[in-house]
Write a protein that holds these residues in place. Structure first.
Motif, PDB file in Angstrom:
ATOM      1  N   LEU A  51       0.835  -1.208   0.000  1.00 23.18           N
ATOM      2  CA  LEU A  51       0.000   0.000   0.000  1.00 23.18           C
ATOM      3  C   LEU A  51       0.869   1.257   0.000  1.00 23.18           C
ATOM      4  O   LEU A  51       0.570   2.228  -0.699  1.00 23.18           O
ATOM      5  CB  LEU A  51      -0.940  -0.005   1.205  1.00 23.18           C
ATOM      6  CG  LEU A  51      -2.024  -1.081   1.207  1.00 23.18           C
ATOM      7  CD1 LEU A  51      -2.800  -1.048   2.520  1.00 23.18           C
ATOM      8  CD2 LEU A  51      -2.954  -0.940   0.028  1.00 23.18           C
ATOM      9  N   LEU A  52       1.963   1.224   0.775  1.00 21.30           N
ATOM     10  CA  LEU A  52       2.870   2.375   0.816  1.00 21.30           C
ATOM     11  C   LEU A  52       3.526   2.614  -0.544  1.00 21.30           C
ATOM     12  O   LEU A  52       3.715   3.761  -0.956  1.00 21.30           O
ATOM     13  CB  LEU A  52       3.929   2.178   1.899  1.00 21.30           C
ATOM     14  CG  LEU A  52       4.903   3.339   2.089  1.00 21.30           C
ATOM     15  CD1 LEU A  52       4.163   4.621   2.489  1.00 21.30           C
ATOM     16  CD2 LEU A  52       5.951   2.975   3.129  1.00 21.30           C
ATOM     17  N   ILE A  53       3.858   1.555  -1.244  1.00 20.38           N
ATOM     18  CA  ILE A  53       4.426   1.693  -2.592  1.00 20.38           C
ATOM     19  C   ILE A  53       3.441   2.424  -3.495  1.00 20.38           C
ATOM     20  O   ILE A  53       3.794   3.384  -4.187  1.00 20.38           O
ATOM     21  CB  ILE A  53       4.793   0.308  -3.170  1.00 20.38           C
ATOM     22  CG1 ILE A  53       5.999  -0.264  -2.443  1.00 20.38           C
ATOM     23  CG2 ILE A  53       5.039   0.389  -4.682  1.00 20.38           C
ATOM     24  CD1 ILE A  53       6.259  -1.735  -2.722  1.00 20.38           C
ATOM     25  N   TRP A  54       2.183   1.999  -3.478  1.00 16.60           N
ATOM     26  CA  TRP A  54       1.175   2.641  -4.327  1.00 16.60           C
ATOM     27  C   TRP A  54       0.946   4.091  -3.916  1.00 16.60           C
ATOM     28  O   TRP A  54       0.834   4.977  -4.760  1.00 16.60           O
ATOM     29  CB  TRP A  54      -0.133   1.846  -4.289  1.00 16.60           C
ATOM     30  CG  TRP A  54      -0.151   0.788  -5.338  1.00 16.60           C
ATOM     31  CD1 TRP A  54       0.197  -0.516  -5.193  1.00 16.60           C
ATOM     32  CD2 TRP A  54      -0.498   0.966  -6.715  1.00 16.60           C
ATOM     33  NE1 TRP A  54       0.064  -1.159  -6.396  1.00 16.60           N
ATOM     34  CE2 TRP A  54      -0.360  -0.277  -7.343  1.00 16.60           C
ATOM     35  CE3 TRP A  54      -0.923   2.052  -7.465  1.00 16.60           C
ATOM     36  CZ2 TRP A  54      -0.631  -0.460  -8.696  1.00 16.60           C
ATOM     37  CZ3 TRP A  54      -1.198   1.870  -8.814  1.00 16.60           C
ATOM     38  CH2 TRP A  54      -1.045   0.627  -9.422  1.00 16.60           C
ATOM     39  N   ILE A  55       0.883   4.356  -2.619  1.00 13.36           N
ATOM     40  CA  ILE A  55       0.689   5.732  -2.137  1.00 13.36           C
ATOM     41  C   ILE A  55       1.851   6.610  -2.594  1.00 13.36           C
ATOM     42  O   ILE A  55       1.648   7.740  -3.060  1.00 13.36           O
ATOM     43  CB  ILE A  55       0.559   5.754  -0.595  1.00 13.36           C
ATOM     44  CG1 ILE A  55      -0.756   5.108  -0.161  1.00 13.36           C
ATOM     45  CG2 ILE A  55       0.652   7.177  -0.056  1.00 13.36           C
ATOM     46  CD1 ILE A  55      -0.830   4.793   1.328  1.00 13.36           C
ATOM     47  N   SER A  56       3.067   6.101  -2.496  1.00 15.36           N
ATOM     48  CA  SER A  56       4.248   6.881  -2.880  1.00 15.36           C
ATOM     49  C   SER A  56       4.253   7.209  -4.365  1.00 15.36           C
ATOM     50  O   SER A  56       4.500   8.352  -4.764  1.00 15.36           O
ATOM     51  CB  SER A  56       5.524   6.119  -2.520  1.00 15.36           C
ATOM     52  OG  SER A  56       5.573   5.877  -1.141  1.00 15.36           O
ATOM     53  N   PHE A  57       3.986   6.222  -5.202  1.00  9.91           N
ATOM     54  CA  PHE A  57       4.018   6.465  -6.641  1.00  9.91           C
ATOM     55  C   PHE A  57       2.857   7.346  -7.098  1.00  9.91           C
ATOM     56  O   PHE A  57       3.039   8.204  -7.971  1.00  9.91           O
ATOM     57  CB  PHE A  57       4.059   5.145  -7.413  1.00  9.91           C
ATOM     58  CG  PHE A  57       5.451   4.589  -7.532  1.00  9.91           C
ATOM     59  CD1 PHE A  57       6.268   4.942  -8.591  1.00  9.91           C
ATOM     60  CD2 PHE A  57       5.950   3.735  -6.575  1.00  9.91           C
ATOM     61  CE1 PHE A  57       7.559   4.459  -8.691  1.00  9.91           C
ATOM     62  CE2 PHE A  57       7.238   3.239  -6.667  1.00  9.91           C
ATOM     63  CZ  PHE A  57       8.046   3.601  -7.726  1.00  9.91           C
ATOM     64  N   LEU A  58       1.680   7.150  -6.521  1.00  6.96           N
ATOM     65  CA  LEU A  58       0.572   8.048  -6.853  1.00  6.96           C
ATOM     66  C   LEU A  58       0.875   9.461  -6.374  1.00  6.96           C
ATOM     67  O   LEU A  58       0.536  10.447  -7.032  1.00  6.96           O
ATOM     68  CB  LEU A  58      -0.741   7.542  -6.245  1.00  6.96           C
ATOM     69  CG  LEU A  58      -1.324   6.291  -6.883  1.00  6.96           C
ATOM     70  CD1 LEU A  58      -2.547   5.811  -6.094  1.00  6.96           C
ATOM     71  CD2 LEU A  58      -1.681   6.513  -8.339  1.00  6.96           C
ATOM     72  N   GLY A  59       1.540   9.566  -5.224  1.00 14.62           N
ATOM     73  CA  GLY A  59       1.929  10.870  -4.701  1.00 14.62           C
ATOM     74  C   GLY A  59       2.899  11.596  -5.617  1.00 14.62           C
ATOM     75  O   GLY A  59       2.850  12.824  -5.744  1.00 14.62           O
ATOM     76  N   MET A  60       3.777  10.850  -6.278  1.00 14.68           N
ATOM     77  CA  MET A  60       4.683  11.479  -7.245  1.00 14.68           C
ATOM     78  C   MET A  60       3.887  12.101  -8.389  1.00 14.68           C
ATOM     79  O   MET A  60       4.207  13.201  -8.843  1.00 14.68           O
ATOM     80  CB  MET A  60       5.675  10.454  -7.797  1.00 14.68           C
ATOM     81  CG  MET A  60       6.766  10.090  -6.830  1.00 14.68           C
ATOM     82  SD  MET A  60       8.077   9.093  -7.569  1.00 14.68           S
ATOM     83  CE  MET A  60       7.242   7.561  -7.883  1.00 14.68           C
ATOM     84  N   SER A  61       2.847  11.408  -8.850  1.00 15.53           N
ATOM     85  CA  SER A  61       2.050  11.959  -9.953  1.00 15.53           C
ATOM     86  C   SER A  61       1.295  13.210  -9.504  1.00 15.53           C
ATOM     87  O   SER A  61       1.174  14.172 -10.264  1.00 15.53           O
ATOM     88  CB  SER A  61       1.092  10.905 -10.517  1.00 15.53           C
ATOM     89  OG  SER A  61      -0.012  10.688  -9.681  1.00 15.53           O
ATOM     90  N   VAL A  62       0.816  13.209  -8.272  1.00 15.42           N
ATOM     91  CA  VAL A  62       0.139  14.396  -7.736  1.00 15.42           C
ATOM     92  C   VAL A  62       1.127  15.560  -7.659  1.00 15.42           C
ATOM     93  O   VAL A  62       0.784  16.706  -7.980  1.00 15.42           O
ATOM     94  CB  VAL A  62      -0.489  14.097  -6.353  1.00 15.42           C
ATOM     95  CG1 VAL A  62      -0.966  15.369  -5.668  1.00 15.42           C
ATOM     96  CG2 VAL A  62      -1.643  13.107  -6.500  1.00 15.42           C
ATOM     97  N   GLY A  63       2.356  15.274  -7.277  1.00 16.40           N
ATOM     98  CA  GLY A  63       3.390  16.306  -7.222  1.00 16.40           C
ATOM     99  C   GLY A  63       3.679  16.910  -8.582  1.00 16.40           C
ATOM    100  O   GLY A  63       3.876  18.119  -8.712  1.00 16.40           O
TER     101      GLY A  63
END
Length: 161
Positions: A51-63
């Motif tokens: 879940l943390l992996i997905w949150i991190s990568f989605l967070g990069m796209s939001v950034g």
């Protein structure tokens, strides 16, 4: 393009909120299980890591969508408007190339790891690795929209308004 980028970003933010809530709940249950009931959820560490992996990568796209990633804007501010546009365009093209590499090699990673399964849950390892090309596609889309509009959104200090 801008509307689609905004909607995809909203979807990514909602997914991140859901995944973070799930991660928090699972971690809380695992802690309660260990210390209160002397029972361990053997799969909780693995799932929270995914879940943390997905949150991190989605967070990069939001950034990328918000234009929130670090940059050297003081250098660009000292340039003439025309030169600043050229520098921004070069940076955008290089970023888009990097995002394309993420997508391509993310798919290669998925194809190579298809038979592998996670140790605790038996989940195909393509599930956590899928975050790489998905985030790469989102970042490509947001990066292209950012390039078309000529820079990060100005509303709310660089965030979507």
């Amino acid at each position: 393009m801008e509307t689609i980028s905004r909607r995809l970003n909203g979807l990514a933010e909602r997914a991140m909120a859901f995944l973070l809530a799930a991660m928090t709940l699972i971690t809380g249950l695992a802690i309660a299980g260990r210390f209160v009931f002397s029972y361990s959820l053997f799969w909780s560490d693995e799932l929270t890591r995914f879940l943390l992996i997905w949150i991190s990568f989605l967070g990069m796209s939001v950034g990328v969508r918000r234009g929130a990633h670090p940059g050297i804007d003081s250098l660009v501010r000292g340039l003439s408007p025309r030169t600043a546009r050229i520098v921004f365009s070069c940076a955008a093209v290089l970023s888009l190339l990097f995002f394309a590499v993420m997508v391509i090699y993310g798919w290669v990673l998925i194809l190579r790891t298809w038979p592998q399964r996670s140790p605790s849950m038996g989940l195909r390892m393509t599930v956590p690795y899928l975050a790489v090309p998905v985030a790469g596609l989102l970042m490509m889309f947001h990066g292209f929209a950012l390039w078309r509009r000529g820079g990060p959104p100005l509303a709310c200090g660089g965030q979507d308004g």
